[in-house]
Design an enzyme around this catalytic site. Structure first.
Site, PDB file in Angstrom:
ATOM      1  N   ARG A  46      80.487  18.721 110.680  1.00  0.00           N
ATOM      2  CA  ARG A  46      80.665  18.664 111.988  1.00  0.00           C
ATOM      3  C   ARG A  46      81.954  19.403 112.669  1.00  0.00           C
ATOM      4  O   ARG A  46      81.643  19.901 113.602  1.00  0.00           O
ATOM      5  CB  ARG A  46      80.850  17.286 112.253  1.00  0.00           C
ATOM      6  CG  ARG A  46      79.818  16.671 113.376  1.00  0.00           C
ATOM      7  CD  ARG A  46      80.102  15.280 113.512  1.00  0.00           C
ATOM      8  NE  ARG A  46      80.550  14.425 112.145  1.00  0.00           N
ATOM      9  CZ  ARG A  46      80.622  13.248 112.310  1.00  0.00           C
ATOM     10  NH1 ARG A  46      80.220  12.366 113.108  1.00  0.00           N
ATOM     11  NH2 ARG A  46      81.053  12.612 110.921  1.00  0.00           N
ATOM     12  N   LYS A 142      75.885   9.502  94.041  1.00  0.00           N
ATOM     13  CA  LYS A 142      75.761   8.255  94.247  1.00  0.00           C
ATOM     14  C   LYS A 142      76.544   7.617  95.362  1.00  0.00           C
ATOM     15  O   LYS A 142      77.534   8.501  95.861  1.00  0.00           O
ATOM     16  CB  LYS A 142      76.070   7.336  92.921  1.00  0.00           C
ATOM     17  CG  LYS A 142      77.809   7.595  92.785  1.00  0.00           C
ATOM     18  CD  LYS A 142      77.982   6.627  91.275  1.00  0.00           C
ATOM     19  CE  LYS A 142      78.529   5.347  92.010  1.00  0.00           C
ATOM     20  NZ  LYS A 142      79.879   5.198  91.976  1.00  0.00           N
ATOM     21  N   HIS A 172      78.089  11.686  87.699  1.00  0.00           N
ATOM     22  CA  HIS A 172      78.857  12.492  87.069  1.00  0.00           C
ATOM     23  C   HIS A 172      79.376  12.223  85.650  1.00  0.00           C
ATOM     24  O   HIS A 172      79.811  12.954  84.764  1.00  0.00           O
ATOM     25  CB  HIS A 172      80.228  12.637  87.860  1.00  0.00           C
ATOM     26  CG  HIS A 172      81.424  11.659  87.757  1.00  0.00           C
ATOM     27  ND1 HIS A 172      80.920  10.363  88.580  1.00  0.00           N
ATOM     28  CD2 HIS A 172      82.596  11.685  87.101  1.00  0.00           C
ATOM     29  CE1 HIS A 172      82.275   9.584  88.325  1.00  0.00           C
ATOM     30  NE2 HIS A 172      83.016  10.502  87.381  1.00  0.00           N
ATOM     31  N   LYS A 176      80.143  14.690  81.695  1.00  0.00           N
ATOM     32  CA  LYS A 176      81.256  14.561  80.999  1.00  0.00           C
ATOM     33  C   LYS A 176      81.146  14.846  79.396  1.00  0.00           C
ATOM     34  O   LYS A 176      80.062  14.504  79.014  1.00  0.00           O
ATOM     35  CB  LYS A 176      81.814  13.083  80.662  1.00  0.00           C
ATOM     36  CG  LYS A 176      82.618  12.772  82.167  1.00  0.00           C
ATOM     37  CD  LYS A 176      83.177  11.315  81.920  1.00  0.00           C
ATOM     38  CE  LYS A 176      83.401  10.719  83.146  1.00  0.00           C
ATOM     39  NZ  LYS A 176      84.730  11.072  83.751  1.00  0.00           N
ATOM     40  N   GLU A 210      90.023   1.233  84.242  1.00  0.00           N
ATOM     41  CA  GLU A 210      90.749   2.001  85.030  1.00  0.00           C
ATOM     42  C   GLU A 210      92.076   1.265  85.632  1.00  0.00           C
ATOM     43  O   GLU A 210      92.133   0.282  85.486  1.00  0.00           O
ATOM     44  CB  GLU A 210      89.900   2.349  86.486  1.00  0.00           C
ATOM     45  CG  GLU A 210      88.719   3.090  86.109  1.00  0.00           C
ATOM     46  CD  GLU A 210      87.989   3.712  87.533  1.00  0.00           C
ATOM     47  OE1 GLU A 210      88.190   4.685  87.974  1.00  0.00           O
ATOM     48  OE2 GLU A 210      87.449   2.505  87.943  1.00  0.00           O
ATOM     49  N   ASP A 229      78.957  -0.243  91.850  1.00  0.00           N
ATOM     50  CA  ASP A 229      79.728   1.008  91.902  1.00  0.00           C
ATOM     51  C   ASP A 229      79.802   1.492  90.520  1.00  0.00           C
ATOM     52  O   ASP A 229      79.767   2.957  90.269  1.00  0.00           O
ATOM     53  CB  ASP A 229      81.210   0.616  92.549  1.00  0.00           C
ATOM     54  CG  ASP A 229      82.142   1.946  92.395  1.00  0.00           C
ATOM     55  OD1 ASP A 229      81.543   3.146  93.040  1.00  0.00           O
ATOM     56  OD2 ASP A 229      83.175   2.005  91.531  1.00  0.00           O
ATOM     57  N   HIS A 234      76.953   4.259  86.005  1.00  0.00           N
ATOM     58  CA  HIS A 234      77.576   5.166  84.861  1.00  0.00           C
ATOM     59  C   HIS A 234      77.338   4.291  83.597  1.00  0.00           C
ATOM     60  O   HIS A 234      77.105   4.790  82.436  1.00  0.00           O
ATOM     61  CB  HIS A 234      79.126   5.014  85.249  1.00  0.00           C
ATOM     62  CG  HIS A 234      79.574   5.902  86.305  1.00  0.00           C
ATOM     63  ND1 HIS A 234      78.846   7.013  86.805  1.00  0.00           N
ATOM     64  CD2 HIS A 234      80.339   5.765  87.301  1.00  0.00           C
ATOM     65  CE1 HIS A 234      79.274   7.506  87.934  1.00  0.00           C
ATOM     66  NE2 HIS A 234      80.199   6.785  88.284  1.00  0.00           N
ATOM     67  N   LYS A 324      89.120  -2.412  87.621  1.00  0.00           N
ATOM     68  CA  LYS A 324      90.097  -1.612  88.337  1.00  0.00           C
ATOM     69  C   LYS A 324      91.626  -2.149  88.007  1.00  0.00           C
ATOM     70  O   LYS A 324      91.287  -3.418  87.634  1.00  0.00           O
ATOM     71  CB  LYS A 324      90.109  -1.490  89.989  1.00  0.00           C
ATOM     72  CG  LYS A 324      88.745  -1.099  90.340  1.00  0.00           C
ATOM     73  CD  LYS A 324      88.604   0.487  90.349  1.00  0.00           C
ATOM     74  CE  LYS A 324      87.291   1.145  90.924  1.00  0.00           C
ATOM     75  NZ  LYS A 324      86.873   2.221  90.496  1.00  0.00           N
TER      76      LYS A 324
HETATM   77  C1  BG6 Z   1      83.085   6.653  90.633  1.00  0.00           C
HETATM   78  C2  BG6 Z   1      83.386   5.348  91.213  1.00  0.00           C
HETATM   79  O1  BG6 Z   1      81.571   7.042  90.817  1.00  0.00           O
HETATM   80  O2  BG6 Z   1      83.666   6.632  89.456  1.00  0.00           O
HETATM   81  C3  BG6 Z   1      84.829   5.086  91.216  1.00  0.00           C
HETATM   82  O3  BG6 Z   1      82.964   5.262  92.448  1.00  0.00           O
HETATM   83  C4  BG6 Z   1      85.440   5.321  89.800  1.00  0.00           C
HETATM   84  O4  BG6 Z   1      85.009   3.658  91.760  1.00  0.00           O
HETATM   85  C5  BG6 Z   1      84.942   6.580  89.319  1.00  0.00           C
HETATM   86  O5  BG6 Z   1      86.788   5.363  89.880  1.00  0.00           O
HETATM   87  C6  BG6 Z   1      85.412   6.809  87.786  1.00  0.00           C
HETATM   88  O6  BG6 Z   1      85.220   8.051  87.565  1.00  0.00           O
HETATM   89  P1  BG6 Z   1      86.122   8.831  86.407  1.00  0.00           P
HETATM   90  O7  BG6 Z   1      85.551   9.965  85.931  1.00  0.00           O
HETATM   91  O8  BG6 Z   1      87.296   8.888  87.062  1.00  0.00           O
HETATM   92  O9  BG6 Z   1      86.029   7.963  84.948  1.00  0.00           O
END
Ligand code: BG6
Length: 476
Positions: A46, A142, A172, A176, A210, A229, A234, A324
């Protein structure tokens, strides 16, 4: 190997994902010689900005997110590929200009790094202005919906203007290196596959831990929670790669067909097989402060016992957990094998099951626990040793230079390879499994248990395995 020259339009080109991942990833591929210099990256957002302004924005993002950008190798050449168009996703502003800047004789890809609510508008306007054709590709991120109904809506919106073969849904985790390696380990070795079933595997643990909290993205996260999430996408993908049947070929639909069968074979999760948690305050703000919602019941941690009802896996539970603010940032898959059917050794001192651990991050590699004789004259005593391999050690420089997930996935989009992207039916099946789990705890008015930051999560999660005579691996 260089890909064909392309025009990549990043909608949301000034956003967080573009700064952190997409632009640095493209730069690295450029320096590696994979992105041809006559390609173009067009930021679209934008903000009113000109080409020079966006180039500066990109340079700043690279400096911030590529720690080793010391010599700024190739930086000015890379910036030479960058362009910008100010665009109004819901109006007419900028579209004619965008049409003029994209070429028809190269691969055209459109990265929708924007709120899913805008997918329909973008697709519609791209179509109206003749910017896309049957060979264009669209990349979406996502969250792909927040339940089955919304995921179906998004699929339908995209399907109006794009064929499934043009849609690249990013998870993603599939980009990896070690995640892809799972397929190589399983299907390029004769060693594992004969044992890869409930007759020989006792259980599987999938952990994505994490250390970060949700501060900064509280408003998104509080509407999602760990299940939406992380688990629906994942962890589900990891589970699929472990559990799927061998595809007949390493081909996008062959691989995705097999993953889909796994998702469809998942049992509903029983309430007693779910533990949810929220991190407490401990010097730093707790979850409730981070999301600024004292009444929140969203989970920042979840552990689940998941069962797959098919011939291969009946009787082998998959324990999944993610959270987390845990003790360490570590992602791994641990496959615990069963006891040998009969022991020829007296006593069982020192005996432990074989465990194959696939480390996704950090220190990507594999570790197989095997039993050997304890050295020395003390008779036949058993001891465990690790057969340990880290990519970095085993592969030298090639191992140390593992491309980031986004780098690989974006190059796959340009190459037109959908193997590592989720198909629409896969995403819908994953929601069809997740929805009743979430609805279940909402109907029960379940509250997440508090857990101290820096631990391995709520105590109750231990019970999930203890009950079955098993233990979680330590998070460290
Ligand atoms: C994302 C989530 O898809 O993946 C996040 O929304 C998360 O909450 C992240 O922290 C983790 O990705 P990675 O590659 O750091 O393990």
């Amino acid at each position: 190997i260089p890909v064909d020259p392309f025009d990549l339009v990043i909608f949301g080109g000034t956003g967080d994902l573009a700064r952190r991942k997409i632009l640095p990833g493209l730069y690295r591929r450029f320096v590696a010689g994979q992105m041809p210099a006559d390609s173009r990256i067009i930021g679209a957002a934008r903000s009113e900005m000109d080409q020079a302004g966006y180039r500066q924005f990109v340079a700043e993002a690279l400096r911030e997110f590529i720690p080793d950008l010391r010599r700024a190798e190739g930086l000015s050449d890379f910036l030479g590929t960058i362009d910008y168009v100010a665009i109004d996703a819901q109006g007419d502003g900028g579209w004619a200009e965008l049409a003029g800047r994209t070429r028809k004789d190269v691969v055209r890809a459109f990265y929708f790094s924007v709120a899913p609510a805008l997918f329909g508008d973008l697709a519609e306007r791209l179509h109206q202005h003749g910017i896309t054709d049957a060979s264009s590709r669209v990349v979406v991120e996502k969250p792909f919906g927040r339940d089955l109904a919304t995921a179906r809506d998004l699929n339908a919106v995209l399907a109006r203007h794009f064929d499934e073969t043009q849609i690249y849904r990013i998870d993603h985790y599939l980009g990896k290196e070690t995640v892809q390696n799972l397929m190589a380990v399983r299907f390029a070795n004769i060693l594992f596959e004969p044992l890869w079933n409930s007759q020989f595997i006792d259980h599987v643990q999938i952990t994505v831990a994490e250390t970060v909290g949700v501060g900064g993205r509280g408003s998104y996260y509080d509407r999602s929670g760990a299940m939406r999430d992380m688990v629906q996408n994942h962890l589900m993908q990891l589970l699929c790669l472990i559990a799927m049947e061998p595809p007949y070929r390493f081909d996008p639909d062959a691989v995705r067909d097999e993953k889909l069968k796994v998702i469809r074979a998942l049992d509903p999760v029983r309430p007693e097989d779910i533990v949810r948690g929220q991190y407490l305050a401990n010097g730093q703000p707790g979850y409730l402060e981070d999301v600024e919602n004292p009444a929140s019941r969203t989970e920042s941690y979840i552990a689940l016992k998941v069962c797959i009802s098919n011939w291969r896996w009946k009787g082998t539970p998959f324990y999944l957990r993610t959270g987390k603010r845990l003790r360490a940032r570590t992602s791994e898959i641990a496959i615990t094998f069963r006891e040998p059917p009969h022991s020829i050794f007296e006593g069982e001192e020192g005996w432990k099951e074989n465990v194959l651990v696939i480390r996704l991050q950090p220190n990507e590699g594999m570790n197989l626990r095997v039993m050997i004789k304890e050295p020395g004259p003390g008779g036949m005593r058993l001891t465990e040793v690790p057969l340990d391999m880290s990519f970095a050690d085993a592969l030298g420089e090639t191992g140390a230079d593992i491309p980031d997930a986004y780098e690989r996935l974006i190059m796959d989009v340009i190459r037109g390879n959908q193997t590592l992207f989720m198909r629409g039916d896969e995403v819908e099946a994953a929601w069809a499994w997740a929805d009743p789990v979430i609805e279940g705890w909402e109907a029960r008015d379940d509250r997440p248990r508090g857990y101290d930051p820096g631990t391995s999560g709520p105590e109750d999660a231990l019970m999930l395995l203890h009950r079955d005579g098993r233990r979680w691996r330590e998070i460290r």
